[in-house]
Write a protein that holds these residues in place. Sequence first.
Motif, mmCIF file in Angstrom:
data_model
loop_
_atom_site.group_PDB
_atom_site.id
_atom_site.type_symbol
_atom_site.label_atom_id
_atom_site.label_comp_id
_atom_site.label_asym_id
_atom_site.label_seq_id
_atom_site.Cartn_x
_atom_site.Cartn_y
_atom_site.Cartn_z
ATOM 1 N N VAL A 157 0.868 -1.180 0.000
ATOM 2 C CA VAL A 157 0.000 0.000 0.000
ATOM 3 C C VAL A 157 0.903 1.228 0.000
ATOM 4 O O VAL A 157 2.000 1.206 0.551
ATOM 5 C CB VAL A 157 -0.967 0.041 1.202
ATOM 6 N N THR A 158 0.430 2.288 -0.614
ATOM 7 C CA THR A 158 1.185 3.534 -0.645
ATOM 8 C C THR A 158 1.060 4.237 0.696
ATOM 9 O O THR A 158 -0.047 4.423 1.199
ATOM 10 C CB THR A 158 0.664 4.458 -1.765
ATOM 11 N N ALA A 159 2.205 4.635 1.265
ATOM 12 C CA ALA A 159 2.213 5.403 2.513
ATOM 13 C C ALA A 159 2.224 6.899 2.219
ATOM 14 O O ALA A 159 1.602 7.679 2.934
ATOM 15 C CB ALA A 159 3.423 5.030 3.368
ATOM 16 N N GLU A 160 2.941 7.301 1.189
ATOM 17 C CA GLU A 160 2.969 8.721 0.800
ATOM 18 C C GLU A 160 3.559 8.843 -0.588
ATOM 19 O O GLU A 160 4.250 7.949 -1.065
ATOM 20 C CB GLU A 160 3.749 9.569 1.805
ATOM 21 N N PHE A 161 3.240 9.947 -1.240
ATOM 22 C CA PHE A 161 3.891 10.268 -2.510
ATOM 23 C C PHE A 161 3.935 11.769 -2.697
ATOM 24 O O PHE A 161 3.181 12.522 -2.097
ATOM 25 C CB PHE A 161 3.252 9.571 -3.724
ATOM 26 N N LYS A 162 4.841 12.155 -3.561
ATOM 27 C CA LYS A 162 4.993 13.546 -3.995
ATOM 28 C C LYS A 162 4.987 13.497 -5.505
ATOM 29 O O LYS A 162 5.700 12.705 -6.110
ATOM 30 C CB LYS A 162 6.319 14.109 -3.473
ATOM 31 N N LEU B 255 9.633 -1.166 3.849
ATOM 32 C CA LEU B 255 9.404 0.046 3.051
ATOM 33 C C LEU B 255 10.181 -0.011 1.746
ATOM 34 O O LEU B 255 11.333 -0.442 1.717
ATOM 35 C CB LEU B 255 9.841 1.298 3.816
ATOM 36 N N THR B 256 9.534 0.476 0.709
ATOM 37 C CA THR B 256 10.184 0.579 -0.602
ATOM 38 C C THR B 256 9.983 1.997 -1.107
ATOM 39 O O THR B 256 8.886 2.551 -0.999
ATOM 40 C CB THR B 256 9.574 -0.418 -1.602
ATOM 41 N N VAL B 257 11.037 2.578 -1.652
ATOM 42 C CA VAL B 257 10.938 3.892 -2.295
ATOM 43 C C VAL B 257 11.001 3.670 -3.802
ATOM 44 O O VAL B 257 11.935 3.045 -4.308
ATOM 45 C CB VAL B 257 12.053 4.851 -1.825
ATOM 46 N N SER B 258 9.971 4.173 -4.477
ATOM 47 C CA SER B 258 9.885 4.068 -5.933
ATOM 48 C C SER B 258 9.813 5.461 -6.535
ATOM 49 O O SER B 258 9.331 6.397 -5.895
ATOM 50 C CB SER B 258 8.614 3.310 -6.351
ATOM 51 N N THR B 259 10.290 5.577 -7.763
ATOM 52 C CA THR B 259 10.107 6.806 -8.513
ATOM 53 C C THR B 259 9.248 6.503 -9.731
ATOM 54 O O THR B 259 9.250 5.385 -10.245
ATOM 55 C CB THR B 259 11.451 7.425 -8.968
ATOM 56 N N GLY B 260 8.491 7.508 -10.136
ATOM 57 C CA GLY B 260 7.610 7.341 -11.278
ATOM 58 C C GLY B 260 7.779 8.468 -12.269
ATOM 59 O O GLY B 260 8.151 9.588 -11.911
ATOM 60 N N ILE C 134 5.569 14.410 -18.524
ATOM 61 C CA ILE C 134 4.598 15.370 -17.997
ATOM 62 C C ILE C 134 4.523 15.370 -16.474
ATOM 63 O O ILE C 134 4.017 16.319 -15.878
ATOM 64 C CB ILE C 134 3.195 15.150 -18.589
ATOM 65 N N ALA C 135 5.010 14.302 -15.836
ATOM 66 C CA ALA C 135 4.927 14.236 -14.373
ATOM 67 C C ALA C 135 6.007 13.316 -13.815
ATOM 68 O O ALA C 135 6.411 12.357 -14.480
ATOM 69 C CB ALA C 135 3.558 13.733 -13.933
ATOM 70 N N LEU C 136 6.444 13.643 -12.606
ATOM 71 C CA LEU C 136 7.412 12.831 -11.868
ATOM 72 C C LEU C 136 6.861 12.580 -10.470
ATOM 73 O O LEU C 136 6.248 13.479 -9.874
ATOM 74 C CB LEU C 136 8.758 13.547 -11.755
ATOM 75 N N MET C 137 7.091 11.386 -9.959
ATOM 76 C CA MET C 137 6.591 11.026 -8.631
ATOM 77 C C MET C 137 7.693 10.352 -7.826
ATOM 78 O O MET C 137 8.539 9.659 -8.389
ATOM 79 C CB MET C 137 5.404 10.056 -8.744
ATOM 80 N N GLN C 138 7.668 10.566 -6.528
ATOM 81 C CA GLN C 138 8.439 9.751 -5.593
ATOM 82 C C GLN C 138 7.445 9.203 -4.596
ATOM 83 O O GLN C 138 6.614 9.958 -4.063
ATOM 84 C CB GLN C 138 9.516 10.548 -4.876
ATOM 85 N N ALA C 139 7.502 7.896 -4.348
ATOM 86 C CA ALA C 139 6.510 7.242 -3.498
ATOM 87 C C ALA C 139 7.196 6.347 -2.472
ATOM 88 O O ALA C 139 8.211 5.708 -2.766
ATOM 89 C CB ALA C 139 5.552 6.405 -4.337
#
Length: 142
Positions: free
Chosen positions: A78-83, A108-113, A128-133
């Motif tokens: 499950v996602t705990a947080e993202f930016k 915990l896993t840190v992913s980028t999108g 168009i978009a970047l994410m860190q989760a």
Amino acid sequence: MTDLYDRINASFSAQGLMATLDAKLALVADGEVHITLPFAKRLSQQHGYVHAGAITSVVDSACGYAALTKASPGYEVVTAEFKINFLRPALGDRFLAIGRVQSAGRMLTVSTGEVRAYGPDDDSYKVIALMQATVVNVQLIL
């Protein structure tokens, strides 16, 4: 098909939102997942761009499923947080959300999108978009 693909596809197929958006799995690899999203007027906001909520949903899923490729058997995520940063309007014929694991721990896993917008020719795209989760491994209770 591989066990890894089957695991991710089973979870992805159970998501009602991805079906509503007409999103599809495009690639499943160790630590990386791609999800496609076709342009649809019903997903647009008032200026005709694809709504930020739709873009965020597919890249969140790509990041989460990339994390799931690293999770131990018997765990879901499950996602705990993202930016998320939107770099430009979501204009295109189709979109590709790419999730990649940057660091996978026990819980915990840190992913980028990254979300890419493609026009009529499939050779060129704009990010168009970047994410860190941050994604949490959750043990399944059977």
